[in-house]
Scaffold this active site. Structure first.
Site, PDB file in Angstrom:
ATOM      1  N   GLU A 493     -60.672  -5.345 -15.778  1.00 19.18           N
ATOM      2  CA  GLU A 493     -61.381  -5.788 -16.986  1.00 19.18           C
ATOM      3  C   GLU A 493     -62.076  -4.147 -17.205  1.00 19.18           C
ATOM      4  O   GLU A 493     -62.265  -4.160 -18.745  1.00 19.18           O
ATOM      5  CB  GLU A 493     -62.539  -6.694 -16.509  1.00 19.18           C
ATOM      6  CG  GLU A 493     -61.693  -8.579 -16.263  1.00 19.18           C
ATOM      7  CD  GLU A 493     -62.849  -9.176 -15.748  1.00 19.18           C
ATOM      8  OE1 GLU A 493     -62.438 -10.155 -15.943  1.00 19.18           O
ATOM      9  OE2 GLU A 493     -63.689  -7.993 -15.098  1.00 19.18           O
ATOM     10  N   LEU A 494     -62.523  -3.542 -16.036  1.00 19.29           N
ATOM     11  CA  LEU A 494     -63.223  -2.559 -16.713  1.00 19.29           C
ATOM     12  C   LEU A 494     -62.404  -1.415 -17.795  1.00 19.29           C
ATOM     13  O   LEU A 494     -62.841  -0.928 -18.437  1.00 19.29           O
ATOM     14  CB  LEU A 494     -63.725  -1.779 -15.182  1.00 19.29           C
ATOM     15  CG  LEU A 494     -64.215  -0.536 -15.583  1.00 19.29           C
ATOM     16  CD1 LEU A 494     -65.849  -0.440 -15.978  1.00 19.29           C
ATOM     17  CD2 LEU A 494     -64.333  -0.443 -13.930  1.00 19.29           C
TER      18      LEU A 494
END
Length: 600
Positions: A493-494
């Site tokens: 996600e990052l």
């Protein structure tokens, strides 16, 4: 016998210079001490004293005085004595007309000398000082030149012109010498001493004098002449000096001119203050008098009879004889009537005259009190605004955004406001679900997407994660010690958020530090992007209230929302839930693929 005669002469002299009760004895008029200054003679050299009574021939003339029966007497008051003594003449001390000769002078000759001119009906006397200097008392600029005790005379020679230098006082000793005097010249300039013979085609000794045929700048400086002569079989000498100055040629224009003030210059004055009017004049070299002065209403200052007006004169520059002189007119306690006066500065010499009027203008005085108060109030307001902005800058920024900020829902096709990325553990997950989600959705009206809550089972985690991030306006990363280990979904996600922020620019990543993390504990992607990412720190109970700095700082980074009532929030929440269910049914009918729904 000689001692008796000397004592008798002394007593007669004392009786002549003091007031007597005898009616036939004249009272002697005392002129005091001569203003010509002390006469200096070098020990071992010839010297003389000239009676100052004959320095003004129109008053006293030696020939006329002798014809009238006057006799000249000399007296001496040695240093440290109180009683005058008559001069005893000898081969070393002799009198010739109005002069007393010392050939040579010795150190004991120093003292006060009095010359008295008297006859039976009148008497006058005047005193003068003699100082016999020793060689060690004189400071010389060069070792090659002989020491000089007498005052230095001055001679100005124009450039590229000739002049004959005569040794001062040479003619006075010629009649006393038994042979023709011999003169030796020295030249001292720039701490260099030129011994004879130093002459060339431009300078040569001509008899006792030194002839300069063509004056150059290098020929200026101090010229020293030593005169040697014989008298009664004894060799005597004395030394004199001449300061030769190079000046501009007389063929150049010699009219004076006014350099300042210019014709358009205006002097600014203030009432009640002291005014200064400057006048600068240029006087080319001339062997004549010159003058610079001010007039007020056509009157010079000495005739104006106003003590408020005065002047200060000084020499500013001397350029080879061309003088630059300054005269400053000082007006004390300037009043309004002085503005209507006529002020003229004038210069003149023997070749010309010039005058120029000075223009005055009153300076407008600024209201100092009002100006100071206004400046003080302005500074206080600026300081107050700075303090207010420094303390309430978040509130001011939120107010500005609420009035002028643009709603991103009208400018993009995103479906979700916030996608929350966090470490999958009980503590972080509880903070996200019970605090972040609750406030963002219920209190602030944002649509929040949480993967574990809103995704349907059976789909591909990677594809669903990238899709959620792509359809979100903000990616909120909750940073904690257990966040984003290698290969975890949080790291995916990052990376998706950072890549979307770098490529498209319509996605922003926000860091929320849930717990303190050392710099070494940050993953590599966070360390690289930390400079460009906003970081909001959670501070426990201090951040729990909606009015805390944490929520204000977070709202600054989130999209603009204008939600003012709880009913509107409930309406939005109900609408988002209905849309999510409708979208789920529609997507299931269209395709058997797994569909995920992020409800707001």
């Amino acid at each position: 016998m000689s001692s008796y005669v000397s004592t008798l002469v002394f007593l007669c002299s004392v009786a002549a210079v003091t007031q007597s009760n005898h009616l036939t004895e004249p009272m002697c008029y005392d002129w005091g001490e001569s203003s010509n200054g002390t006469v200096s003679v070098l020990e071992g050299e010839a010297g003389w004293l000239s009676c100052p009574l004959f320095s003004h021939p129109s008053v006293y003339n030696y020939t006329s005085a002798q014809s009238a029966g006057h006799n000249l007497f000399w007296y001496r008051l040695p240093e440290g004595h109180d009683l005058e003594q008559p001069i005893t003449y000898s081969s070393r001390l002799s009198k010739d007309r109005e002069r007393l000769w010392l050939q040579p002078a010795v150190a004991e000759d120093s003292g006060l000398y009095i010359c008295m001119l008297r006859n039976k009906s009148s008497c006058s006397k005047i005193a003068m000082r003699l100082k016999v200097l020793r060689h060690e008392d004189l400071v010389q600029d060069s070792d090659c030149q002989p020491p000089v005790a007498a005052a230095t005379s001055s001679v100005a020679i124009p450039f590229q012109e000739g002049h004959l230098l005569d040794c001062p006082d040479l003619q006075d000793v010629t009649k006393m010498a038994d042979s023709e005097p011999n003169v030796t010249w020295y030249h001292v300039t720039n701490n260099q001493c030129f011994k004879p013979p130093f002459w060339d085609n431009n300078r040569q000794q001509k008899g006792p004098g030194l002839m300069i045929y063509n004056m150059f700048l290098m020929f200026r400086g101090l010229y020293v002449c030593t005169v040697t002569y014989l008298r009664r079989g004894r060799t005597l000498n004395f030394t004199r000096s001449i300061d030769v100055i190079a000046v501009h040629s007389p063929s150049l224009p010699k009219e004076p001119s006014i350099l300042r003030p210019s014709r358009n210059h205006v002097f600014t004055v203030r009432q009640g203050m002291e005014a200064h009017l400057q006048c600068v004049g240029l006087f080319p070299y001339l062997e004549s008098s010159w003058d610079i002065w001010w007039t007020v209403d056509g009157k010079t200052l000495d005739k104006l009879a106003d003590p408020r007006f005065s002047k200060i004169n000084r020499q500013m520059k001397d350029d080879y004889g061309d003088r630059t002189e300054e005269s400053v007119l000082v007006i004390q306690d300037f009043v309004s009537e002085d503005l209507r006066r006529q002020y003229n500065c004038s210069v003149k010499n023997s070749r010309g005259f010039e005058t120029r009027s000075a223009q005055l203008q009153e300076e407008v005085s600024l209201p100092s009190v009002e100006l100071g108060c206004g400046l003080g109030v302005t500074l206080v307001l600026m300081l107050l605004l700075f303090v207010v902005y420094h303390v309430f800058w978040l509130e001011l920024l939120l107010i500005y955004r609420s009035w002028f900020g643009s709603d991103e829902r009208h400018t993009d096709d995103k479906e979700y406001d916030v996608y929350i990325s966090y470490a999958r553990n009980s503590e972080d997950e509880q903070f996200v679900l019970s605090t972040l989600r609750k406030v963002l959705e219920n209190d602030l009206g944002y649509s929040v997407c949480i993967f574990d809550r809103d995704s349907l089972p059976g789909g591909t985690i990677t594809d669903e994660t990238l899709s959620f991030v792509a359809r979100s306006r903000r990616v909120l990363v909750v940073v904690s010690p257990g966040y984003a280990t290698q290969g975890s979904q949080a790291l995916l996600e990052l990376k998706a958020g950072i890549d979307g922020m770098a490529l498209s620019g319509d996605l922003r990543v926000i860091l929320v530090q849930f717990k303190p993390v050392r710099w070494q504990g940050w993953v590599r992607e966070l360390r690289r992007a930390r400079v460009a990412l906003a970081l909001v720190q959670w501070q426990g109970d201090k951040s729990s209230e909606l009015t805390s700095r944490f929520w204000k700082r977070l709202r600054v980074e989130l999209p603009v929302r204008r939600v003012s009532s709880s009913k509107e929030l409930m309406r939005l929440h109900s609408q988002n839930s209905t849309n999510s269910q409708t979208g789920l049914i529609t997507d299931t009918v269209k395709t058997p693929q797994k569909v995920f729904n992020c409800a707001a």
